[in-house]
Design an enzyme around this catalytic site. Sequence first.
Site, PDB file in Angstrom:
ATOM      1  N   ASP A   1       1.958   4.872  44.183  1.00  0.00           N
ATOM      2  CA  ASP A   1       1.742   4.168  43.877  1.00  0.00           C
ATOM      3  C   ASP A   1       0.535   4.232  43.320  1.00  0.00           C
ATOM      4  O   ASP A   1       0.104   5.340  43.720  1.00  0.00           O
ATOM      5  CB  ASP A   1       1.606   3.022  44.469  1.00  0.00           C
TER       6      ASP A   1
ATOM      7  N   GLU B   1       2.013   2.836  49.169  1.00  0.00           N
ATOM      8  CA  GLU B   1       0.529   4.055  50.792  1.00  0.00           C
ATOM      9  C   GLU B   1      -0.179   3.107  50.142  1.00  0.00           C
ATOM     10  O   GLU B   1      -1.227   2.620  51.200  1.00  0.00           O
ATOM     11  CB  GLU B   1       0.970   5.401  50.310  1.00  0.00           C
TER      12      GLU B   1
END
Length: 395
Positions: free
Chosen positions: A81, A139
């Site tokens: 991400d 995350e």
Amino acid sequence: MLKERLFSLLESKWPDMLKHRRWLHQHPELSFQEKETSAYIARQYEGKDVKLEMNMGGYGIKVTIDSGKAGKTLALRADFDALPIFEETGLSFASLEEGVMHACGHDAHTAYLLVLADCLLELKSDLIGRVVLIHQPAEEMPPGGAIHMIADGVLDGVDNVIGCHVMSQMPYGKVFYHEGPTQQARAKFVIKVQGSGGHGAAPHEANDAILIASQLVVNLQSIVSRRLNPFDPGVVTIGSFDAKGQFNVIKDSVELEGDVRCMSDATRDLIEKEVARICRGMAETYHCIIDLDYKNDYPVLINDGKITKLIVRAVEKANIKEVEDVEDCGPLSPSEDFAYYSRELPCSFFYIGAQPFDSAYPHHHPKFDIVEESMMVAAKAMGAAVLEYFGLLEV
């Protein structure tokens, strides 16, 4: 030797590693929104001899390489991400998504793991056991992607997990590690102070929420200075004090937002109890209402000693030409949701020096960048750890 064959394959696929990283860097997606990134990763495994499991914990992907021979199962994790940041790097492959940027290196993590997976597949007949590749979303944003992937069974059949992170302010050419508690736990809280408003000329007829909230800020700092053992690290930060009003109006309500960091469960519990106790006491003292919303998220990341030693031994034995040293970096202050894996199984998370040679900006900075060659270091270090784990790394 198997190591030389693996390293030769990795080097031959360096253009692929660059291609992956640069595509991902140009097409970043925020946590829990990584639909196209997940699809891109899945496409790299199409038609290959792997078990591919999609949509784990959202957009997560689990890939299993099974040698067909009896043995343990080792998982390798990489996140993918990005962050809500406007990129200012000036790179030729800068983000094409306004206000979204890979400012933490997750694009590099995914790129090296995709190529390492390809190389391990080519050497599958020489492996034993199973290698699982965990491509993890989200995350950066609590509750994080790891906990959702775990709930969806990503660790089913897995014995151990290892991961690594490229670090823009650690020197390129070095690999870093630490045993035991390694990255901090964190929590977030929101406090709403409800007083009663009034005219600035008649403060005795009101109950000033700004005054109360200001005392709260001071008293909350006493948790670290007067409640924690000086040898137990902890941080309480008030990052937002929302009290915008007018100069001659006594504020009716104020909202505070705070961040907590610590390195043990006991400290985490103590800080939470003390925040609640101070809020109760202040409400009683100032005859007001104080609402507290306190949420723990990522726990302390704890590196298993045995697995960490295995990684260090592997990197040193492999004699990686790009690595000049392997060092204990000590505990690190940022939080990391790899910690959830470490709560389930013996795991280890280590660090790859990726400091640019000119200007090194910290993670989450608009000008964040890495030495791209650090991806090759990550791939070789992880590859060496895989071989050592299965007893296949020859001296």
